[in-house]
Scaffold this motif. Structure first.
Motif, PDB file in Angstrom:
ATOM      1  N   LYS A  74      73.532  -0.734  73.174  1.00 41.48           N
ATOM      2  CA  LYS A  74      72.571  -1.810  72.974  1.00 41.48           C
ATOM      3  C   LYS A  74      71.713  -1.544  71.740  1.00 41.48           C
ATOM      4  O   LYS A  74      71.449  -2.429  70.938  1.00 41.48           O
ATOM      5  CB  LYS A  74      71.696  -1.923  74.230  1.00 41.48           C
ATOM      6  N   TYR A  75      71.292  -0.285  71.627  1.00 40.28           N
ATOM      7  CA  TYR A  75      70.460   0.144  70.500  1.00 40.28           C
ATOM      8  C   TYR A  75      71.176  -0.134  69.175  1.00 40.28           C
ATOM      9  O   TYR A  75      70.595  -0.674  68.237  1.00 40.28           O
ATOM     10  CB  TYR A  75      70.172   1.632  70.668  1.00 40.28           C
ATOM     11  N   ILE A  76      72.453   0.200  69.147  1.00 38.83           N
ATOM     12  CA  ILE A  76      73.229  -0.023  67.925  1.00 38.83           C
ATOM     13  C   ILE A  76      73.337  -1.513  67.625  1.00 38.83           C
ATOM     14  O   ILE A  76      73.201  -1.939  66.474  1.00 38.83           O
ATOM     15  CB  ILE A  76      74.633   0.618  68.039  1.00 38.83           C
ATOM     16  N   SER A  77      73.533  -2.291  68.681  1.00 42.97           N
ATOM     17  CA  SER A  77      73.697  -3.723  68.406  1.00 42.97           C
ATOM     18  C   SER A  77      72.368  -4.369  67.977  1.00 42.97           C
ATOM     19  O   SER A  77      72.351  -5.272  67.156  1.00 42.97           O
ATOM     20  CB  SER A  77      74.360  -4.447  69.585  1.00 42.97           C
ATOM     21  N   VAL A  78      71.267  -3.843  68.498  1.00 46.12           N
ATOM     22  CA  VAL A  78      69.957  -4.329  68.027  1.00 46.12           C
ATOM     23  C   VAL A  78      69.755  -3.928  66.561  1.00 46.12           C
ATOM     24  O   VAL A  78      69.284  -4.713  65.740  1.00 46.12           O
ATOM     25  CB  VAL A  78      68.803  -3.783  68.901  1.00 46.12           C
ATOM     26  N   ALA A  79      70.154  -2.687  66.252  1.00 49.83           N
ATOM     27  CA  ALA A  79      70.005  -2.203  64.876  1.00 49.83           C
ATOM     28  C   ALA A  79      70.769  -3.077  63.890  1.00 49.83           C
ATOM     29  O   ALA A  79      70.309  -3.335  62.775  1.00 49.83           O
ATOM     30  CB  ALA A  79      70.485  -0.759  64.783  1.00 49.83           C
ATOM     31  N   LYS A  80      71.889  -3.556  64.325  1.00 52.22           N
ATOM     32  CA  LYS A  80      72.724  -4.392  63.471  1.00 52.22           C
ATOM     33  C   LYS A  80      71.959  -5.624  62.986  1.00 52.22           C
ATOM     34  O   LYS A  80      72.088  -6.053  61.850  1.00 52.22           O
ATOM     35  CB  LYS A  80      73.950  -4.832  64.281  1.00 52.22           C
ATOM     36  N   GLU A  81      71.147  -6.131  63.875  1.00 56.29           N
ATOM     37  CA  GLU A  81      70.376  -7.320  63.534  1.00 56.29           C
ATOM     38  C   GLU A  81      69.049  -6.968  62.852  1.00 56.29           C
ATOM     39  O   GLU A  81      68.628  -7.616  61.906  1.00 56.29           O
ATOM     40  CB  GLU A  81      70.107  -8.084  64.837  1.00 56.29           C
ATOM     41  N   MET A  82      68.425  -5.889  63.340  1.00 57.64           N
ATOM     42  CA  MET A  82      67.046  -5.619  62.929  1.00 57.64           C
ATOM     43  C   MET A  82      66.898  -4.598  61.800  1.00 57.64           C
ATOM     44  O   MET A  82      65.777  -4.299  61.397  1.00 57.64           O
ATOM     45  CB  MET A  82      66.244  -5.141  64.135  1.00 57.64           C
ATOM     46  N   ILE A  83      68.011  -4.102  61.308  1.00 58.54           N
ATOM     47  CA  ILE A  83      67.945  -3.146  60.202  1.00 58.54           C
ATOM     48  C   ILE A  83      67.262  -3.799  58.987  1.00 58.54           C
ATOM     49  O   ILE A  83      66.737  -3.136  58.109  1.00 58.54           O
ATOM     50  CB  ILE A  83      69.365  -2.624  59.849  1.00 58.54           C
ATOM     51  N   VAL A  84      67.236  -5.096  58.984  1.00 61.47           N
ATOM     52  CA  VAL A  84      66.579  -5.841  57.929  1.00 61.47           C
ATOM     53  C   VAL A  84      65.054  -5.608  57.975  1.00 61.47           C
ATOM     54  O   VAL A  84      64.352  -5.764  56.984  1.00 61.47           O
ATOM     55  CB  VAL A  84      66.967  -7.340  58.033  1.00 61.47           C
ATOM     56  N   HIS A  85      64.543  -5.201  59.115  1.00 65.16           N
ATOM     57  CA  HIS A  85      63.105  -4.974  59.261  1.00 65.16           C
ATOM     58  C   HIS A  85      62.706  -3.507  59.262  1.00 65.16           C
ATOM     59  O   HIS A  85      61.634  -3.156  58.810  1.00 65.16           O
ATOM     60  CB  HIS A  85      62.603  -5.553  60.599  1.00 65.16           C
ATOM     61  N   LEU A  89      63.654  17.071  70.126  1.00 66.22           N
ATOM     62  CA  LEU A  89      62.357  16.511  70.477  1.00 66.22           C
ATOM     63  C   LEU A  89      61.185  17.396  70.019  1.00 66.22           C
ATOM     64  O   LEU A  89      61.196  18.594  70.265  1.00 66.22           O
ATOM     65  CB  LEU A  89      62.307  16.399  71.999  1.00 66.22           C
ATOM     66  N   PRO A  90      60.171  16.822  69.396  1.00 71.26           N
ATOM     67  CA  PRO A  90      58.982  17.611  69.064  1.00 71.26           C
ATOM     68  C   PRO A  90      58.316  18.100  70.360  1.00 71.26           C
ATOM     69  O   PRO A  90      58.458  17.451  71.399  1.00 71.26           O
ATOM     70  CB  PRO A  90      58.069  16.608  68.361  1.00 71.26           C
ATOM     71  N   LYS A  91      57.603  19.199  70.267  1.00 66.00           N
ATOM     72  CA  LYS A  91      57.023  19.810  71.477  1.00 66.00           C
ATOM     73  C   LYS A  91      56.033  18.900  72.183  1.00 66.00           C
ATOM     74  O   LYS A  91      55.825  18.994  73.384  1.00 66.00           O
ATOM     75  CB  LYS A  91      56.358  21.130  71.100  1.00 66.00           C
ATOM     76  N   THR A  92      55.409  18.042  71.401  1.00 65.95           N
ATOM     77  CA  THR A  92      54.383  17.168  71.967  1.00 65.95           C
ATOM     78  C   THR A  92      54.956  16.035  72.814  1.00 65.95           C
ATOM     79  O   THR A  92      54.219  15.303  73.459  1.00 65.95           O
ATOM     80  CB  THR A  92      53.571  16.528  70.838  1.00 65.95           C
ATOM     81  N   VAL A  93      56.269  15.873  72.770  1.00 65.65           N
ATOM     82  CA  VAL A  93      56.877  14.746  73.479  1.00 65.65           C
ATOM     83  C   VAL A  93      57.592  15.230  74.727  1.00 65.65           C
ATOM     84  O   VAL A  93      58.359  16.186  74.675  1.00 65.65           O
ATOM     85  CB  VAL A  93      57.905  14.043  72.556  1.00 65.65           C
ATOM     86  N   THR A  94      57.324  14.580  75.835  1.00 67.43           N
ATOM     87  CA  THR A  94      58.089  14.918  77.038  1.00 67.43           C
ATOM     88  C   THR A  94      58.793  13.666  77.548  1.00 67.43           C
ATOM     89  O   THR A  94      58.178  12.621  77.711  1.00 67.43           O
ATOM     90  CB  THR A  94      57.182  15.448  78.161  1.00 67.43           C
ATOM     91  N   LEU A  95      60.052  13.803  77.758  1.00 63.92           N
ATOM     92  CA  LEU A  95      60.822  12.680  78.288  1.00 63.92           C
ATOM     93  C   LEU A  95      61.279  13.043  79.690  1.00 63.92           C
ATOM     94  O   LEU A  95      61.800  14.130  79.922  1.00 63.92           O
ATOM     95  CB  LEU A  95      62.045  12.406  77.411  1.00 63.92           C
ATOM     96  N   GLU A  96      61.059  12.121  80.603  1.00 62.53           N
ATOM     97  CA  GLU A  96      61.480  12.426  81.964  1.00 62.53           C
ATOM     98  C   GLU A  96      62.920  12.005  82.205  1.00 62.53           C
ATOM     99  O   GLU A  96      63.609  12.540  83.051  1.00 62.53           O
ATOM    100  CB  GLU A  96      60.550  11.749  82.957  1.00 62.53           C
ATOM    101  N   GLU A  97      63.323  11.039  81.439  1.00 60.32           N
ATOM    102  CA  GLU A  97      64.661  10.526  81.653  1.00 60.32           C
ATOM    103  C   GLU A  97      65.429  10.403  80.342  1.00 60.32           C
ATOM    104  O   GLU A  97      64.843  10.094  79.305  1.00 60.32           O
ATOM    105  CB  GLU A  97      64.551   9.112  82.242  1.00 60.32           C
ATOM    106  N   TYR A  98      66.709  10.648  80.425  1.00 65.29           N
ATOM    107  CA  TYR A  98      67.588  10.384  79.284  1.00 65.29           C
ATOM    108  C   TYR A  98      68.650   9.420  79.721  1.00 65.29           C
ATOM    109  O   TYR A  98      68.995   9.409  80.890  1.00 65.29           O
ATOM    110  CB  TYR A  98      68.251  11.686  78.817  1.00 65.29           C
ATOM    111  N   PRO A  99      69.192   8.628  78.884  1.00 69.06           N
ATOM    112  CA  PRO A  99      68.755   8.411  77.506  1.00 69.06           C
ATOM    113  C   PRO A  99      67.441   7.644  77.458  1.00 69.06           C
ATOM    114  O   PRO A  99      67.031   7.060  78.457  1.00 69.06           O
ATOM    115  CB  PRO A  99      69.905   7.569  76.928  1.00 69.06           C
ATOM    116  N   ALA A 100      66.821   7.641  76.278  1.00 69.64           N
ATOM    117  CA  ALA A 100      65.561   6.927  76.137  1.00 69.64           C
ATOM    118  C   ALA A 100      65.414   6.430  74.695  1.00 69.64           C
ATOM    119  O   ALA A 100      65.997   7.004  73.777  1.00 69.64           O
ATOM    120  CB  ALA A 100      64.406   7.854  76.470  1.00 69.64           C
ATOM    121  N   VAL A 101      64.645   5.362  74.549  1.00 70.46           N
ATOM    122  CA  VAL A 101      64.301   4.896  73.205  1.00 70.46           C
ATOM    123  C   VAL A 101      62.788   5.011  73.067  1.00 70.46           C
ATOM    124  O   VAL A 101      62.045   4.580  73.950  1.00 70.46           O
ATOM    125  CB  VAL A 101      64.748   3.444  72.963  1.00 70.46           C
TER     126      VAL A 101
END
Ligand code: NAG
Length: 391
Positions: free
Chosen positions: A162-173, A184-196
């Motif tokens: 989905k991310y790739i298909s959004v990029a296809k359209e929004m790469i213009v922005h 991941l930088p140390k300051t970031v914690t993700l509880e779930e993968y994958p994530a955007v």
């Protein structure tokens, strides 16, 4: 003397010849001769258009520069007055129009017509849709260069597709990145993968499908800083975020104490009330009132606060002067709850943009306004569209 002149003429001719060698004059045969994997940056012009003439030398410099750096982007130009079907196929509605063709997609450039702006656009759109961040160091480096950064974390997944298909359209922005979880930088914690995630305003936000709706609209909403300096180009680019824009219109050259206070007030509300308002509102300040005055056809004494609704060409002015944070909050709340009356501009907000940027004045104003409004109304959301291979 004559000799000197001759040399000058020769040098000029020579440099024109060498530079123009990197820009191809295209015509209606392009469709049949272009190879499918070729990427093209195309400028559409009309012989009578002054702004096209201004762009011309920039265009040749861009052609030369892209050639110089070995870019895969070919540069062309088209006389849209002659090759009308070519222009029509690219949905050219105003001149000069700058389009990038990649695979079967056409992207429209809408920023300032500067060499750097156009080169950045060409680089972004012609490059990989999603760029990978191989190390923490690269991540930090990229982060320092982008105010707003979208990153996908994790391996292959439906979300990634989905991310790739959004990029296809929004790469213009905006740019799109991906990284493995150990980057991941140390300051970031993700509880779930994958994530955007989007990194901006000194922090990060995670995309949550339940709460945020589809990925495209979330990215559309999040692709600007919460508070930023806004000019007519920015406003134009914000056109499809579906947010209301809270604008402090302030003194341009010599910021008065009051102007600074207004900016600070809006900035504070933007950051302190982010959780309440960032879904509906975009905050910023604009230097100078020329643009806004043209829009609302009246002169409000500076500095002032205005809220714009770019989706319906409406705006809101506070009934009383907004001087404090609490008054501003009350005003914003009133807009949201429908207590403040909306006023509609006579012409589309973004239609004015074109006129403003291209600098038409005087008697041509109304005519051009009328024309551009129609064009913008017809085509304003059309950032990217597919290339029709059928003859
Ligand atoms: C802004 O315009 C959109 C589109 O017409 C509308 O749905 C929305 O309610 C408007 N927002 C406000 C606060 O007027």
């Amino acid at each position: 003397m004559a000799n000197k002149k001759f040399i000058v003429v020769c040098t000029v001719l020579f440099s024109i010849a060498t530079v123009s060698a990197f820009v191809e004059e295209l015509d209606d045969t392009f469709k049949h001769t272009r190879k499918p994997d070729e990427i093209w940056l195309i400028g559409f012009y009309a012989p009578w258009c002054t702004y096209c003439k201004q762009l011309d030398p920039v265009w040749y410099e861009i052609g030369a520069e892209l050639k110089n750096i070995g870019s895969p982007v070919n540069v062309g130009k088209v006389d849209a007055d002659i090759h009308t079907s070519f222009a029509k196929e690219f949905r050219v509605t105003d001149y000069p129009a700058i389009k990038l063709l990649k695979d079967d997609l056409k992207y429209t450039y809408r920023g300032p017509r500067t060499k750097d702006g156009i080169l950045e656009f060409a680089d972004r759109v012609s490059g990989p849709l999603v760029r990978s961040l191989p190390s923490q160091q690269v991540f930090q480096n990229v982060m320092s260069r982008h105010d707003v950064l979208f990153v996908y974390f994790g391996g292959p997944s439906d979300l990634k597709e989905k991310y790739i298909s959004v990029a296809k359209e929004m790469i213009v922005h905006t740019y799109f990145f991906s990284a493995a979880r150990n980057i991941l930088p140390k300051t970031v914690t993700l509880e779930e993968y994958p994530a955007v995630a989007v990194f901006k305003d000194g922090t990060y936000f995670l995309y949550d499908e339940q709460q945020d709706g589809d990925l495209t609209s979330w990215i559309n909403r999040e692709r600007f800083l919460n508070y930023l300096p806004i000019d007519s180009y920015t406003l134009y680019a914000m056109g499809d975020t579906d947010k209301l824009v809270v604008l402090a219109v302030v003194e341009e050259k010599t910021p008065t104490k009051e102007s600074i206070r207004y900016k600070t007030m809006v900035k504070r509300v933007a950051s302190e009330y982010k959780d309440f308002y960032s879904k509906e509102f975009q905050f910023g300040h604009m230097e100078g009132n020329e643009y806004i005055n043209g829009l609302i056809m009246e002169e409000v004494s500076m500095p002032f606060i205005i809220v714009l609704n770019l989706s319906n060409d409406g705006y809101f002015l506070p009934p009383n002067k907004v001087e404090t944070k609490d008054q501003l909050l009350k005003f914003i709340d009133g807009v949201l709850k429908g207590r403040i009356k909306i006023i509609f501009t006579k012409a589309p907000l973004l239609g004015i943009f074109l006129v403003f940027v291209f600098g038409f004045v005087g008697s041509t104003f109304c005519y051009v306004l009328y024309k551009t409004c129609h064009m913008v109304g017809y085509d304003s959301r059309d950032e990217v569209h597919t290339y029709d291979h059928a003859p």
